[in-house]
Every structure is written in structure tokens, then in C-alpha cells.
Design a protein around this motif. Structure first.
Motif, mmCIF file in Angstrom:
data_model
loop_
_atom_site.group_PDB
_atom_site.id
_atom_site.type_symbol
_atom_site.label_atom_id
_atom_site.label_comp_id
_atom_site.label_asym_id
_atom_site.label_seq_id
_atom_site.Cartn_x
_atom_site.Cartn_y
_atom_site.Cartn_z
ATOM 1 N N GLY A 1 0.877 -1.359 -0.031
ATOM 2 C CA GLY A 1 -0.176 -0.183 -0.016
ATOM 3 C C GLY A 1 0.980 1.161 0.044
ATOM 4 O O GLY A 1 0.097 2.581 0.056
ATOM 5 N N ASP B 1 -5.066 2.458 3.992
ATOM 6 C CA ASP B 1 -6.148 2.841 3.334
ATOM 7 C C ASP B 1 -5.981 2.374 1.926
ATOM 8 O O ASP B 1 -6.830 2.242 1.289
ATOM 9 N N HIS B 2 -4.632 2.583 1.363
ATOM 10 C CA HIS B 2 -4.412 2.085 0.045
ATOM 11 C C HIS B 2 -4.859 0.801 -0.351
ATOM 12 O O HIS B 2 -5.168 0.411 -1.306
ATOM 13 N N CYS B 3 -4.351 -0.098 0.687
ATOM 14 C CA CYS B 3 -4.680 -1.559 0.486
ATOM 15 C C CYS B 3 -6.109 -1.642 0.411
ATOM 16 O O CYS B 3 -6.792 -2.733 -0.399
ATOM 17 N N ARG B 4 -7.126 -1.171 1.031
ATOM 18 C CA ARG B 4 -8.306 -1.103 1.082
ATOM 19 C C ARG B 4 -8.957 -0.728 -0.190
ATOM 20 O O ARG B 4 -10.054 -1.084 -0.646
ATOM 21 N N LYS B 5 -8.344 0.333 -0.752
ATOM 22 C CA LYS B 5 -9.052 1.002 -1.950
ATOM 23 C C LYS B 5 -8.169 0.486 -3.356
ATOM 24 O O LYS B 5 -8.811 0.765 -4.375
ATOM 25 N N ARG B 6 -7.260 -0.399 -3.157
ATOM 26 C CA ARG B 6 -6.431 -0.836 -4.235
ATOM 27 C C ARG B 6 -7.314 -1.364 -5.396
ATOM 28 O O ARG B 6 -8.361 -2.262 -4.955
ATOM 29 N N PRO B 7 -7.199 -1.023 -6.617
ATOM 30 C CA PRO B 7 -7.795 -1.896 -7.692
ATOM 31 C C PRO B 7 -7.411 -3.271 -7.661
ATOM 32 O O PRO B 7 -6.453 -3.705 -7.154
ATOM 33 N N TRP B 8 -8.219 -4.159 -8.379
ATOM 34 C CA TRP B 8 -8.057 -5.483 -8.488
ATOM 35 C C TRP B 8 -7.012 -5.708 -9.368
ATOM 36 O O TRP B 8 -6.783 -5.166 -10.558
ATOM 37 N N GLU C 1 -12.764 -9.830 -2.429
ATOM 38 C CA GLU C 1 -13.752 -8.825 -1.814
ATOM 39 C C GLU C 1 -14.398 -9.531 -0.705
ATOM 40 O O GLU C 1 -14.786 -8.755 0.121
ATOM 41 N N ASP D 1 -8.770 -7.841 3.081
ATOM 42 C CA ASP D 1 -8.692 -7.353 4.331
ATOM 43 C C ASP D 1 -7.333 -7.657 5.110
ATOM 44 O O ASP D 1 -7.001 -7.336 5.931
#
Length: 142
Positions: A10, A94-101, A115, A120
């Protein structure tokens, strides 16, 4: 360019490598691609290092990015620049949570698998893995 980008999950390594390589003939290697077999099992370290050394030998210029110090350390003599990315613990999570697939990096059977809560675990890893805690708490110098 012979660049190694290192930092926690992230931290922005992949984003930066893509921006630096854009419009140039510079191949990028994510260490996630050589650190694991199909699935979530680590490859033998010697196999991962050999794969990176093969990538280096095949390319005049390159960018390698990852968080695996055990793979990065043996290849440092081949790089011209090492950049340590550290936006801080909360930014990484935060970046890990929002990262694209990124199916080439996150090896779940499907996006739905990631997902369903498995992704997580990456945030938990960022927060708790011994040896990464210092990555999340060291003052940024980049």
C-alpha cells in the motif's frame, strides 16, 4: 534506469513504477510475481532470487518493486537507485483497502474471493507483521 522501489504493502510502489515506466521502454517486475507460487504459498527463496536475476539479465533498464527484503537484498548490487516509499501506516492500510483489483499480484480465484474479506488480511499484515512494523513507523525520507 535500474531502480528498486521498496516499501510496505500500500505504499505506492506499483503506482510509481507504472508512472516512471509510462511512455518508456522500461519493463517493471513486481516481486509478488516471483515471491509466490500459484496461490498464496511462498516459493523457495533461491527460486525467487533466480527469477529476479534472470529478469535483470534480460533487460538493460528495469524497475523492480516489492516489500520482500529477503529478495531485494541479494539483488541490490545490480541496481543504480533504491527508493524506500513510506507514506505511513494509515495511508498504507487505506491504500490496501482502496487498491484496484490486480489479479497478477493478488492471487485469489476471483475478485469476489478477494472482496469476501481475504483482501482485508493484507491490511492486517501491514499492521502486524514483524519486520514490517518499522516500515510503517519510520519517518519518510522520499
Amino acid at each position: 534506469m535500474k531502480l528498486v522501489l521498496m516499501g510496505n504493502a500500500g505504499a505506492g510502489k506499483t503506482t510509481l513504477s507504472r508512472k516512471l515506466a509510462a511512455g518508456r521502454d522500461i519493463p517493471c517486475l513486481s516481486l509478488d510475481q516471483v515471491a509466490f507460487t500459484a496461490g498464496v504459498h511462498r516459493r523457495p527463496l533461491a527460486d525467487s532470487i533466480k527469477a529476479v536475476l534472470d529478469f535483470i539479465a534480460a533487460n538493460d533498464n528495469w524497475i523492480i518493486e516489492g516489500c520482500y527484503a529477503d529478495i531485494i537484498e541479494p539483488i541490490l548490487a545490480h541496481c543504480e537507485t533504491l527508493v524506500f516509499l513510506n507514506p505511513g501506516l494509515h495511508a498504507c492500510i487505506d491504500h490496501c483497502r482502496k487498491r484496484p483489483w490486480e489479479p497478477e499480484k493478488i492471487r485469489f480465484a476471483s475478485r469476489a474471493g478477494a472482496e469476501s474479506g481475504k483482501l482485508d488480511r493484507l491490511g492486517v499484515c501491514v499492521r502486524t507483521t514483524k519486520g514490517r512494523i518499522w516500515l510503517a513507523t519510520t519517518p519518510a525520507f522520499v
